[in-house]
Design an enzyme around this catalytic site. Sequence first.
Site, PDB file in Angstrom:
ATOM      1  N   ARG A 104       3.747  -4.250  -7.261  1.00  0.00           N
ATOM      2  CA  ARG A 104       4.927  -4.110  -6.399  1.00  0.00           C
ATOM      3  C   ARG A 104       4.488  -3.564  -5.061  1.00  0.00           C
ATOM      4  NH1 ARG A 104       8.490  -1.236 -10.887  1.00  0.00           N
ATOM      5  NH2 ARG A 104       6.916   0.300 -10.419  1.00  0.00           N
ATOM      6  N   MET A 105       5.428  -3.499  -4.137  1.00  0.00           N
ATOM      7  CA  MET A 105       5.125  -3.023  -2.800  1.00  0.00           C
ATOM      8  C   MET A 105       4.485  -1.643  -2.871  1.00  0.00           C
ATOM      9  SD  MET A 105       7.673  -3.271   0.470  1.00  0.00           S
ATOM     10  CE  MET A 105       9.021  -2.554  -0.407  1.00  0.00           C
ATOM     11  N   GLY A 106       3.350  -1.498  -2.190  1.00  0.00           N
ATOM     12  CA  GLY A 106       2.652  -0.209  -2.120  1.00  0.00           C
ATOM     13  C   GLY A 106       1.641   0.032  -3.215  1.00  0.00           C
ATOM     14  N   GLU A 107       1.552  -0.877  -4.182  1.00  0.00           N
ATOM     15  CA  GLU A 107       0.583  -0.679  -5.268  1.00  0.00           C
ATOM     16  C   GLU A 107      -0.713  -1.388  -4.968  1.00  0.00           C
ATOM     17  OE1 GLU A 107       3.088   0.074  -9.257  1.00  0.00           O
ATOM     18  OE2 GLU A 107       2.918  -2.030  -8.708  1.00  0.00           O
TER      19      GLU A 107
END
Length: 107
Positions: A104-107
Amino acid sequence: HGDKDFRADPKLALQAVGGAEIAALVGGMLECSERRIPVLVDGFIVTAAALVASLMDATATQVMLFATRSTERGQATALELIRRVARDSGYPEPCEPALNMGLRMGE
């Protein structure tokens, strides 16, 4: 943002909801497109910038290489819209993202 039609004017959409980082990404993608330099598009935010760039100039779709598929639904929508821009402009559709790691976003 009122009743403005952001789909009809990608510059207006960028001005209204994009930050400086997205504007810089869009500008870089458009410049790469002019110079025929490949652009590695990685993740949701960069895909959003790629969508704006493709709406501003459909030839930009021809230099985009998508690295990872995000689990964010917005990225899937943006990828489909980018493919549609390419198709509607008579260009081959960009390839699917090379990797799908469930991030997901930021991972």
